[in-house]
Design a protein around this motif. Structure first.
Motif, PDB file in Angstrom:
ATOM      1  N   ARG A  76      38.400  35.175  57.534  1.00  0.00           N
ATOM      2  CA  ARG A  76      37.357  34.650  58.419  1.00  0.00           C
ATOM      3  C   ARG A  76      36.163  34.112  57.648  1.00  0.00           C
ATOM      4  O   ARG A  76      35.257  33.527  58.232  1.00  0.00           O
ATOM      5  CB  ARG A  76      36.886  35.734  59.386  1.00  0.00           C
ATOM      6  N   LEU A  77      36.172  34.308  56.323  1.00  0.00           N
ATOM      7  CA  LEU A  77      35.053  33.803  55.530  1.00  0.00           C
ATOM      8  C   LEU A  77      35.080  32.283  55.459  1.00  0.00           C
ATOM      9  O   LEU A  77      34.049  31.642  55.244  1.00  0.00           O
ATOM     10  CB  LEU A  77      35.092  34.391  54.114  1.00  0.00           C
ATOM     11  N   SER A  78      36.272  31.707  55.610  1.00  0.00           N
ATOM     12  CA  SER A  78      36.411  30.257  55.683  1.00  0.00           C
ATOM     13  C   SER A  78      37.695  29.974  56.439  1.00  0.00           C
ATOM     14  O   SER A  78      38.789  30.254  55.936  1.00  0.00           O
ATOM     15  CB  SER A  78      36.461  29.627  54.288  1.00  0.00           C
TER      16      SER A  78
ATOM     17  N   TYR B 211      40.128  31.364  53.787  1.00  0.00           N
ATOM     18  CA  TYR B 211      40.001  32.629  53.057  1.00  0.00           C
ATOM     19  C   TYR B 211      39.559  33.680  54.065  1.00  0.00           C
ATOM     20  O   TYR B 211      38.394  34.053  54.151  1.00  0.00           O
ATOM     21  CB  TYR B 211      39.000  32.485  51.917  1.00  0.00           C
TER      22      TYR B 211
ATOM     23  N   TYR C 210      39.044  40.420  59.661  1.00  0.00           N
ATOM     24  CA  TYR C 210      38.476  39.484  58.692  1.00  0.00           C
ATOM     25  C   TYR C 210      39.523  38.502  58.174  1.00  0.00           C
ATOM     26  O   TYR C 210      39.223  37.680  57.317  1.00  0.00           O
ATOM     27  CB  TYR C 210      37.799  40.232  57.549  1.00  0.00           C
TER      28      TYR C 210
ATOM     29  N   GLN D 122      25.889  33.021  52.510  1.00  0.00           N
ATOM     30  CA  GLN D 122      26.890  32.002  52.200  1.00  0.00           C
ATOM     31  C   GLN D 122      27.065  31.908  50.694  1.00  0.00           C
ATOM     32  O   GLN D 122      26.093  32.010  49.941  1.00  0.00           O
ATOM     33  CB  GLN D 122      26.487  30.628  52.745  1.00  0.00           C
TER      34      GLN D 122
ATOM     35  N   LEU E 191      34.894  36.900  45.096  1.00  0.00           N
ATOM     36  CA  LEU E 191      34.625  35.760  45.965  1.00  0.00           C
ATOM     37  C   LEU E 191      34.184  34.516  45.203  1.00  0.00           C
ATOM     38  O   LEU E 191      34.421  33.393  45.665  1.00  0.00           O
ATOM     39  CB  LEU E 191      33.549  36.120  46.995  1.00  0.00           C
TER      40      LEU E 191
ATOM     41  N   LEU F 107      31.812  30.116  51.736  1.00  0.00           N
ATOM     42  CA  LEU F 107      32.306  31.375  52.280  1.00  0.00           C
ATOM     43  C   LEU F 107      31.169  31.993  53.080  1.00  0.00           C
ATOM     44  O   LEU F 107      30.080  32.226  52.549  1.00  0.00           O
ATOM     45  CB  LEU F 107      32.734  32.321  51.151  1.00  0.00           C
ATOM     46  N   LYS F 108      31.416  32.258  54.346  1.00  0.00           N
ATOM     47  CA  LYS F 108      30.390  32.823  55.216  1.00  0.00           C
ATOM     48  C   LYS F 108      30.603  34.317  55.339  1.00  0.00           C
ATOM     49  O   LYS F 108      31.578  34.769  55.932  1.00  0.00           O
ATOM     50  CB  LYS F 108      30.443  32.136  56.584  1.00  0.00           C
ATOM     51  N   ILE F 109      29.695  35.092  54.772  1.00  0.00           N
ATOM     52  CA  ILE F 109      29.847  36.541  54.709  1.00  0.00           C
ATOM     53  C   ILE F 109      29.413  37.152  56.042  1.00  0.00           C
ATOM     54  O   ILE F 109      28.263  36.963  56.468  1.00  0.00           O
ATOM     55  CB  ILE F 109      29.015  37.139  53.559  1.00  0.00           C
TER      56      ILE F 109
END
Length: 492
Positions: free
Chosen positions: A183-185, A181, A200, A170, A113, A155-157
């Protein structure tokens, strides 16, 4: 919002990277199936069946080469799995969840990541995203692993992952202006997800959903790289001639084209490049014959265990990349590279075995008493105007020599690709690749008997097709490494 075309500004470039798209199954699908989107692109554009991918033929290496215009000796991402000599540990960007758990899940996730793009990808070479940003232009990255740019994003974990893995909520990374990327972004607020991993967002439907959001909002930037990953698993399971995945990709392409007012307008106002990332070779059904266990070949050498990490008495580290493998000697006084080479030569399923010594690259093959060596900057010129000094038996790399010219056979761009791999990072190591029909095994890494696999040096793994519409311009050569300058020139 209604889509508005532009007739005055330069055409934007849209690359759709179709994982494991290959020429022969595509030709089969065109004859036997209804795939209207592929058919339309082919009717309107130019088709090339033999674009050369970098070696090892793994997605992170391919994407790094495309975006930087360099092989791994310059961009610094050797493969999906490699050994970091400075940190004394194995890097794995995502072969299998169990591999990553053994190495330490939080560390492996952070490698994929964050470190891949912000540390491992050489900061001294610029990506397409970075160069366009400096020119005041915008770009989009929709789901490829490699995406470094100049624009900060977070990136939101998801909470579900953080429940099991000690990782920040984050992670800041630098990428293109428009960035997806999973659902993380993401760009859209839609929620079309299904199974656990698919929800995801690392799948074709999500990539298409996010790119068509740009179309609907009139936000298509100067350059877009859209990655459709799903076909890879179809070929791994069903073999190289699988066409179901091609039919599925055609549905994805239809959805993208349908997001424009007409298909004609989509192609008229944009330059489209449809391209695979790597090919795959079949793997024999008989697991006992098909799967090559390097650990057995190297007995009695002590090999690092994933869960334990490098221990004081370890002698060798393995980095398995499916049909290729990087084999590191931790102390060449204890285990010279020649010792590793001689053990590997006992198995005739290995196609090439290569290592570097001083300025030379040495190559041999299983049960071959001879050897071949080469280095840069000689009087012999290859198909890409690269010059070499050659010594020994060139048939080991299936080279054809005519006067002072070198022509490649089963191993496209063989000299530069091997040279780059062996200069891609620090350490004393041997790189080896198996023949079609075979695959390396690791502690956990999945194997594919009866299916197909990639990562190898053979042309089956290395040649990919490409369709180009909207321009008469072509790159200097049909190698992914030569595409960056071509793409940037298209956008000027």
């Amino acid at each position: 919002m209604v889509y508005v075309s532009s007739t005055t500004s330069p055409k934007s470039v849209i690359i759709i990277m179709l994982d494991t798209l290959m020429d022969k199954p595509l030709q089969r699908a065109l004859k036997e199936e209804r795939i209207p989107a592929f058919t339309y692109f082919l009717e309107q554009g130019k088709y090339f069946s033999n674009v050369v991918a970098p070696f090892p033929t793994m997605s992170v290496n391919v994407e790094s080469t495309l975006l930087t215009g360099h092989y791994s000796d310059q961009h610094g991402v050797p493969s999906l799995v490699w050994y970091n000599n400075e940190e004394n540990r194995i890097i794995n960007y995502g072969t299998h969840i169990m591999d990553m758990m053994k190495l330490g899940l939080s560390k492996s996730m952070y490698d994929a990541l964050y470190r891949l793009n912000n540390e491992h990808l050489n900061t001294k070479v610029k990506t397409i995203h970075e160069e366009l940003h400096e020119q005041g232009k915008q770009s989009a990255s929709i789901n490829p692993l490699v995406h470094r740019g100049k624009t900060p994003h977070y990136l939101k974990i998801p909470r579900f992952i953080r429940y099991f893995v000690p990782i920040d909520k984050q992670i800041e990374t630098f990428t293109s202006a428009k960035f997806v990327y999973g659902r993380l972004s993401k760009l859209s607020s839609l929620k079309k997800y299904s199974r656990l991993w698919n929800k995801y967002g690392f799948n074709n439907n999500f990539s298409v959903q996010e790119f068509t959001q740009l179309v609907h909002n009139n936000e298509i930037p100067d350059f877009s790289l859209v990655y459709l990953p799903d076909h890879d698993k179809n070929v791994h399971k069903n073999g190289p001639m699988d066409v179901k995945g091609i039919k599925d990709m055609d549905q994805n392409l239809q959805t993208i084209l349908d997001s424009f007012p007409t298909w004609e307008e989509a192609l008229k106002n944009h330059i489209w490049i449809l391209i695979g990332d790597n090919g795959q070779s079949h793997v024999n059904k008989d697991r006992r014959q098909a799967i090559v266990d390097v650990r057995k070949l190297l007995l009695p050498l002590k090999i690092t265990k994933l869960r334990k990490g490098v221990q004081k008495d370890d002698q060798v580290v393995l980095a398995n990349n499916l049909r290729s493998c990087l084999i590191y000697s931790l102390n060449t006084n204890d285990v010279p590279l020649n010792t590793i080479v001689e053990k590997l030569k006992e198995d005739d399923r290995l196609e090439i075995i290569a290592w570097k010594m001083n300025d030379w690259i040495y190559v041999t093959s299983a049960n071959n008493k001879g050897s071949f060596q080469f280095k840069e900057n000689g009087e012999m010129k290859d198909e890409y105007n690269q010059t070499w000094v050659l010594d020994g038996d060139p048939s080991i790399l299936d080279l054809r020599i005519q006067e002072d010219h070198i022509y490649f056979g089963e191993f496209p761009d063989a000299l530069k690709r091997l040279h780059s791999t062996l200069h891609s990072h620090q350490g004393d190591f041997v790189v080896t690749s198996v023949k079609p029909g075979y695959e390396f095994s690791g502690e956990v890494t999945p194997s594919h008997p009866g299916g197909a696999s990639h990562g190898g040096f053979h042309k089956n793994d290395s040649l990919i097709p490409m369709v180009v519409t909207g321009t008469e311009s072509m790159p200097d050569s049909l190698r992914i490494v030569d595409f960056k300058n071509w793409i940037l020139n298209l956008i000027k």
